[in-house]
Design a protein around this motif. Sequence first.
Motif, PDB file in Angstrom:
ATOM      1  N   THR A 107      40.720 -41.849-102.524  1.00  0.00           N
ATOM      2  CA  THR A 107      40.284 -41.087-103.635  1.00  0.00           C
ATOM      3  C   THR A 107      40.937 -39.635-103.302  1.00  0.00           C
ATOM      4  OG1 THR A 107      38.100 -41.153-102.960  1.00  0.00           O
ATOM      5  CG2 THR A 107      38.348 -42.570-104.527  1.00  0.00           C
ATOM      6  N   ASP A 108      41.012 -39.270-101.972  1.00  0.00           N
ATOM      7  CA  ASP A 108      40.858 -37.372-101.258  1.00  0.00           C
ATOM      8  C   ASP A 108      42.712 -38.193-101.299  1.00  0.00           C
ATOM      9  OD1 ASP A 108      41.394 -35.370-101.092  1.00  0.00           O
ATOM     10  OD2 ASP A 108      39.163 -35.928 -99.717  1.00  0.00           O
ATOM     11  N   GLY A 109      42.699 -36.748-100.654  1.00  0.00           N
ATOM     12  CA  GLY A 109      45.515 -36.623-100.604  1.00  0.00           C
ATOM     13  C   GLY A 109      45.486 -37.235 -99.464  1.00  0.00           C
ATOM     14  N   ILE A 110      46.551 -37.595 -99.913  1.00  0.00           N
ATOM     15  CA  ILE A 110      47.576 -38.090 -98.752  1.00  0.00           C
ATOM     16  C   ILE A 110      48.494 -37.763 -98.872  1.00  0.00           C
ATOM     17  CG2 ILE A 110      48.833 -40.288 -97.816  1.00  0.00           C
ATOM     18  CD1 ILE A 110      46.792 -41.785 -99.558  1.00  0.00           C
ATOM     19  N   SER A 141      49.322 -46.234 -85.098  1.00  0.00           N
ATOM     20  CA  SER A 141      48.143 -45.095 -83.946  1.00  0.00           C
ATOM     21  C   SER A 141      47.645 -44.641 -85.063  1.00  0.00           C
ATOM     22  CB  SER A 141      48.603 -43.863 -83.032  1.00  0.00           C
ATOM     23  OG  SER A 141      49.523 -43.323 -83.633  1.00  0.00           O
ATOM     24  N   VAL A 142      46.375 -43.990 -85.111  1.00  0.00           N
ATOM     25  CA  VAL A 142      45.325 -43.319 -86.005  1.00  0.00           C
ATOM     26  C   VAL A 142      44.690 -42.979 -84.595  1.00  0.00           C
ATOM     27  CG1 VAL A 142      43.273 -43.607 -87.965  1.00  0.00           C
ATOM     28  CG2 VAL A 142      44.673 -46.026 -87.325  1.00  0.00           C
ATOM     29  N   THR A 143      44.281 -41.653 -85.900  1.00  0.00           N
ATOM     30  CA  THR A 143      43.627 -40.845 -84.955  1.00  0.00           C
ATOM     31  C   THR A 143      42.665 -39.899 -85.856  1.00  0.00           C
ATOM     32  OG1 THR A 143      45.677 -40.595 -82.895  1.00  0.00           O
ATOM     33  CG2 THR A 143      44.444 -39.272 -82.712  1.00  0.00           C
ATOM     34  N   LYS A 144      42.072 -39.496 -85.182  1.00  0.00           N
ATOM     35  CA  LYS A 144      40.834 -38.057 -86.035  1.00  0.00           C
ATOM     36  C   LYS A 144      40.989 -37.154 -85.546  1.00  0.00           C
ATOM     37  CE  LYS A 144      36.250 -38.944 -86.065  1.00  0.00           C
ATOM     38  NZ  LYS A 144      34.952 -39.180 -86.136  1.00  0.00           N
ATOM     39  N   SER A 158      54.659 -40.695 -90.053  1.00  0.00           N
ATOM     40  CA  SER A 158      53.738 -39.663 -89.963  1.00  0.00           C
ATOM     41  C   SER A 158      53.429 -39.878 -90.925  1.00  0.00           C
ATOM     42  CB  SER A 158      53.774 -39.303 -88.576  1.00  0.00           C
ATOM     43  OG  SER A 158      52.584 -37.743 -89.155  1.00  0.00           O
ATOM     44  N   TYR A 159      51.853 -39.584 -91.263  1.00  0.00           N
ATOM     45  CA  TYR A 159      51.048 -39.079 -92.562  1.00  0.00           C
ATOM     46  C   TYR A 159      49.816 -38.348 -91.611  1.00  0.00           C
ATOM     47  CZ  TYR A 159      53.774 -43.110 -94.344  1.00  0.00           C
ATOM     48  OH  TYR A 159      54.906 -43.828 -94.890  1.00  0.00           O
ATOM     49  N   THR A 160      49.262 -37.942 -92.885  1.00  0.00           N
ATOM     50  CA  THR A 160      47.898 -37.253 -92.743  1.00  0.00           C
ATOM     51  C   THR A 160      46.959 -37.949 -94.365  1.00  0.00           C
ATOM     52  OG1 THR A 160      48.709 -35.336 -91.815  1.00  0.00           O
ATOM     53  CG2 THR A 160      46.112 -35.143 -92.741  1.00  0.00           C
ATOM     54  N   PHE A 161      46.188 -38.618 -93.566  1.00  0.00           N
ATOM     55  CA  PHE A 161      44.941 -39.216 -94.608  1.00  0.00           C
ATOM     56  C   PHE A 161      44.447 -37.766 -94.727  1.00  0.00           C
ATOM     57  CE2 PHE A 161      47.579 -42.994 -94.336  1.00  0.00           C
ATOM     58  CZ  PHE A 161      47.198 -43.504 -95.109  1.00  0.00           C
ATOM     59  N   ARG A 220      28.795 -43.270 -96.366  1.00  0.00           N
ATOM     60  CA  ARG A 220      30.391 -43.382 -96.082  1.00  0.00           C
ATOM     61  C   ARG A 220      31.457 -42.071 -95.806  1.00  0.00           C
ATOM     62  NH1 ARG A 220      27.484 -47.230 -96.565  1.00  0.00           N
ATOM     63  NH2 ARG A 220      28.385 -49.136 -96.892  1.00  0.00           N
ATOM     64  N   VAL A 221      30.379 -41.889 -94.494  1.00  0.00           N
ATOM     65  CA  VAL A 221      31.431 -40.354 -94.420  1.00  0.00           C
ATOM     66  C   VAL A 221      32.607 -40.561 -93.734  1.00  0.00           C
ATOM     67  CG1 VAL A 221      31.061 -38.638 -92.230  1.00  0.00           C
ATOM     68  CG2 VAL A 221      28.683 -39.115 -93.168  1.00  0.00           C
ATOM     69  N   GLN A 222      33.367 -38.693 -94.180  1.00  0.00           N
ATOM     70  CA  GLN A 222      34.999 -39.468 -94.426  1.00  0.00           C
ATOM     71  C   GLN A 222      35.805 -38.329 -93.158  1.00  0.00           C
ATOM     72  OE1 GLN A 222      36.899 -41.243 -97.792  1.00  0.00           O
ATOM     73  NE2 GLN A 222      35.173 -40.152 -98.696  1.00  0.00           N
ATOM     74  N   PHE A 223      36.585 -39.020 -92.266  1.00  0.00           N
ATOM     75  CA  PHE A 223      36.933 -36.806 -92.273  1.00  0.00           C
ATOM     76  C   PHE A 223      38.666 -37.608 -92.593  1.00  0.00           C
ATOM     77  CE2 PHE A 223      32.968 -38.040 -89.311  1.00  0.00           C
ATOM     78  CZ  PHE A 223      32.784 -36.531 -89.096  1.00  0.00           C
TER      79      PHE A 223
END
Length: 516
Positions: free
Chosen positions: A309-312, A341-344, A319-322, A283-286
């Motif tokens: 399981t990683d930082g938020i 919106s969800v932007t890579k 506005s959030y950064t996952f 499961r690749v994550q960005f």
Amino acid sequence: MTLYQWFLFFLVIQLVHYICTWKLYQRAGRQSWEAAIPVYNAVILMKIINRPWWWTFLLFIPIVNLIMFPVIWVETLRSFGKHSSLDTFLAVITFGLYIGYVNYTQEVTHIKERSLHPKNPTADFVSSILFAIVVATTVHTYVMQPFTIPTASLEKSLLIGDFLFVSKFHYGARTPTTAVALPMVHDSIPFVKTKSYFSWPQLPYFRFPGIQSVERNDIVVFNWPKDTVYKFFDRSGKRADKPLDKKSNYVKRCTAIAGDSLQIIKGDVFVNGKLLPLHDRQRVQFSYNVETDGSQFNEEYIFKELQITDGIYVNSQNSYTFSALTDENVNRLRNNPMVKSVTKNIDTIGNTKVFPHTKSWNADNFGPIYIPQAGKTVVLNKETLPFYKEIITDYEKNELQVNGDEIKINGKVVSSYTFQMDYYWMMGDNRHNSEDSRYWGYVPADHIVGKPVFIWMSLDQNEPWGKLFDKVRWERMFTTVGGSGKPVSYFIYFVIALVAWFGFDYFRKKRKKSAE
């Protein structure tokens, strides 16, 4: 030490052994010349001290032999009636040379049928501990090694808090290159945090044949090649040189093997011009920026439903950064009514922190780059040298000199280079939170440690120790790392087998006692 130097050292040891023991061999009913024949003399010595012949093999296993030599010295003395505490102390403190003193000055008699059972509880305890250490060290070095996942670079496949068994025999077990070290300890002594080894002498590199080769998408444990730098992402030029087998253990996924051409385009990995297919369990994550209508996410949604399981990071009220999201989580967020919106986050700016530190590449747009293969030759010039400089100097131990456009290797002007080893490209599935080959380059074949095969324990780092039942990830207990489909826990089968064994053992002993 070179192979030739080790051979000379081995001959010197054989000479010392002969000088110190030839009379003892005679007193045991053997010929004096038998003490002079390498390896054969060890087999005969095992007969003299009434120990199995296969102990000879243990004398040639690095690290294990550090335990076995003192045992043999003491056993030899006891076979000739020298079993006092002083004799034992002198044997160990003189590195066995006390046997030579006994050989020439003492009228000793060989005890052919001496008892091998320790005469007191302390000796019995020490004997048991030494035997356990020898067995455990052999298994740890050549069969299976425990390993703990420390970082989030392979999240969803391997989680922080997973305890693994890493197979040494899949890719072929390496013999240790560090000759003097504490058994079953890596580069530092726990709690004390001091070196657990002596850097000298070093043994030549050797690997036993494996049952398979490293393949694309394999999860691999290896020694971090860049232990020559001071710390992760450090570009200060400081060095922290360690022997090959004492470099830090790392775990990543192999994305390209020797001979491949690799390129990363907008985060996607292409190998030999084709998009690299993902492993069934991968499961690749960005990293993504997420904008809401002003509503806030609650912890239950983030940690339980999305299983983040990683930082938020909260940039503003809406506005959030996952740091790490899988494609499944991205789709869930986009279907959430409160999400606008969800932007890579795809990097487009050149970054000299990425390998080879001379290109305008970055972690999301990288290459193409050739993965070196043993026996293949590449053109060597000022443009290509940054790719292969560390291979030439650090990994394949050549002397490199660069004067303008002139390149010299071992004193000779060259325009090409032929690789001595295969190399691999290792990356984390958590693409935006993984220091991997994109930052420090190739992983040499001799740095490969093993293949993770089994998760025997998993602890959730977000749960307190007070809630131990909740802290244990029961669904990950006794699951395989490889394979297809959703991982299946075999823990319940292990418990059933354990209960069955104890039940069988209890009734067997009870029946035996009744028969008596």
